[in-house]
Enzyme design. Structure first.
Site, mmCIF file in Angstrom:
data_model
loop_
_atom_site.group_PDB
_atom_site.id
_atom_site.type_symbol
_atom_site.label_atom_id
_atom_site.label_comp_id
_atom_site.label_asym_id
_atom_site.label_seq_id
_atom_site.Cartn_x
_atom_site.Cartn_y
_atom_site.Cartn_z
ATOM 1 N N HIS A 130 0.837 -1.211 0.000
ATOM 2 C CA HIS A 130 0.000 0.000 0.000
ATOM 3 C C HIS A 130 0.870 1.259 0.000
ATOM 4 O O HIS A 130 0.450 2.312 0.482
ATOM 5 C CB HIS A 130 -0.949 0.022 1.201
ATOM 6 C CG HIS A 130 -1.748 -1.234 1.343
ATOM 7 N ND1 HIS A 130 -2.875 -1.494 0.598
ATOM 8 C CD2 HIS A 130 -1.568 -2.326 2.144
ATOM 9 C CE1 HIS A 130 -3.362 -2.674 0.918
ATOM 10 N NE2 HIS A 130 -2.584 -3.207 1.849
ATOM 11 N N SER A 158 16.567 16.297 -20.334
ATOM 12 C CA SER A 158 15.609 17.401 -20.312
ATOM 13 C C SER A 158 16.169 18.537 -21.138
ATOM 14 O O SER A 158 17.381 18.770 -21.165
ATOM 15 C CB SER A 158 15.380 17.864 -18.865
ATOM 16 O OG SER A 158 14.716 19.116 -18.836
#
Length: 460
Positions: free
Chosen positions: A169, A293
């Site tokens: 989780h 980038s």
């Protein structure tokens, strides 16, 4: 009619063509037509080999010359078929005419009427699709899947002992090893790969409505189911004897569902590796000259895994559509499968592109064991499970009077950060045996991995 688009609409035929080109040998329109010619040619050879209708078996030289029609299939044949289809408006009929023309050219005009003998177009298509899909899967796609599986397997063995914090989780959980987590993917993929490798490839060759009616009308004393079964099996395929005009495509539905299943597992692998990179568990090996980038020079983006993720989603959607559409045909025949099957190569193309990116991406990452160790050292509370389980065992053995060990550990750790000193003091004060205390005090998050490393060794 143009054979190839000048400006490709699909990125598979443009930007990504070098990666997926091997599939084009089989699943392109040219690949399908080559297989159609192969079926027509081999049917002529099969019929003459039985001396049907007063023919004689073709000599080895004649068979070799005839087989060159598909073995040497190239641009000349592609263009000729395009011209023919522009007139016939029927792709299989264009193939029949091409074969007839070439028979006359190579001195076998006497058997020209055996071209497409007693066949419906779907007899040719059924065998041709089974051949092209089988060859594409076994020669191109499955080897690519196997290379990814082996890449993950190698990483699993390499990192079998690399302890890391698990996250259930998304929250810190009982530690594992990176090798064991990767081994889970190996086992899952290997299971589906075995199913895919064992797939059936079925074809029919029983005439206009699957009854051999024209065959029987021409030669009532011939066992046509036997003749056609032996013909189809000689091509390395299995026969479906009970069909309508079309082979019902159930084998294709099974294959595409399995391919989609494999893609789902691969998608899970891609997103997990992406997440491990995000957590710093894996660092990415810089590729010389590459830019991450346009504005941030430091970045190395996990583009291999993102590309794989997207292409697996496209492939999965296409495989699902193929399965949903091909399972149904109105009455004895409708044409919904015709356009649908032309996209088989597109589905496998996006899947192959994803496999290529995964394989490359897995070779461009390095495990950051220092990050794994720091993460473990910052989460000593994960040992609460071990402590409360040992206490339970001590209660059963009569060496402890603690009433609710789970609640005791919950109070200590839930919502709290605890360190090694806190846990050592807590264990020392527990009402349990000395041997159990020693075991617990020796335990660390990095050593609390159970049989994780051994599980890697059990990989099939």
């Amino acid at each position: 009619m143009s054979s190839f688009p000048v400006q490709p609409l699909s990125p598979l035929d443009g930007r990504y063509r070098p990666v997926v080109a091997p599939l084009g040998e089989y699943l392109s329109e040219a690949g399908l037509n080559r297989a159609r010619v192969e079926v027509e040619v081999e049917w002529i050879i099969a019929l003459t080999s039985r001396s049907l209708f007063g023919t004689r078996p073709l000599s080895e030289v004649e068979c070799d010359r005839l087989r060159l029609l598909y073995l040497d299939f190239g641009q000349k044949e592609i263009d000729a078929l395009a011209e023919r289809e522009a007139v016939t408006r029927h792709d299989v009929k264009a193939v029949e005419y091409l074969v007839r023309d070439r028979l006359a050219e190579i001195g076998l005009g006497a058997v020209a009427e055996l071209t497409h003998f007693a066949c419906t177009s779907e007899d040719i298509n059924s065998v041709a699709y089974a051949l092209t899909v089988k060859r594409a899967v076994h020669d191109v796609w499955l080897p690519a899947l196997q290379r990814v599986i082996e890449a993950v397997r190698a990483l699993a063995h390499q990192h079998r002992d690399a302890a890391m914090l698990a996250r259930t989780h998304g929250q810190p959980a009982t530690p594992t090893t990176m090798g064991k987590e990767l081994a889970v993917f190996v086992a899952r993929l290997a299971r589906v790969e075995r199913q895919l490798a064992a797939s059936e490839f079925l074809a029919k060759f029983s005439g206009a409505t699957g009854t051999w009616s024209a065959h029987v009308a021409a030669a009532p004393d011939v066992s046509w189911p036997t003749v056609t079964r032996e013909f189809v099996e000689s091509l390395g395929l299995d026969v479906n004897p009970l069909t309508t005009q079309i082979e019902p495509h159930d084998w294709q539905v099974e294959l595409y569902d399995r391919a989609r299943h494999a893609g789902g597992i691969l998608h899970n692998l891609a997103t997990d590796i992406w997440t491990y990179i995000s957590l710093g568990y894996f660092s990415q090996i810089p590729v010389p000259g590459a830019t991450g980038s346009s504005t941030m020079p430091h970045k190395i983006n996990p583009i291999r895994f993102e590309n794989a993720e997207a292409n697996l989603e496209i492939a999965g959607a296409l495989f699902a559509s193929l399965s949903q559409t091909l399972v149904t045909s109105r009455l004895q025949r409708d044409l919904t499968d015709s356009t649908t099957q032309r996209n088989i190569g597109v589905a496998f193309g996006h899947s192959l592109l994803a496999l290529d990116n995964l394989r490359r991406g897995l070779g461009e990452i390095a495990l950051a064991e220092d990050v794994l160790r720091a993460d473990l050292d910052g989460n000593w509370e994960v040992l609460a499970e071990a402590i409360q389980t040992v206490v339970r065992a001590e209660i059963v053995a009569g060496r402890s009077s603690i009433s609710d060990p789970y609640a005791l550990l919950k109070d200590l750790t839930r919502g709290h950060r605890v360190g090694p000193a806190d846990l050592a003091a807590f264990v020392s004060g527990l009402d349990i045996g000395n041997e159990a205390k020693e075991r617990l005090r020796a335990l660390t998050p990095a050593t609390y991995t159970g049989l994780a490393a051994d599980l890697v060794d059990d990989l099939p």
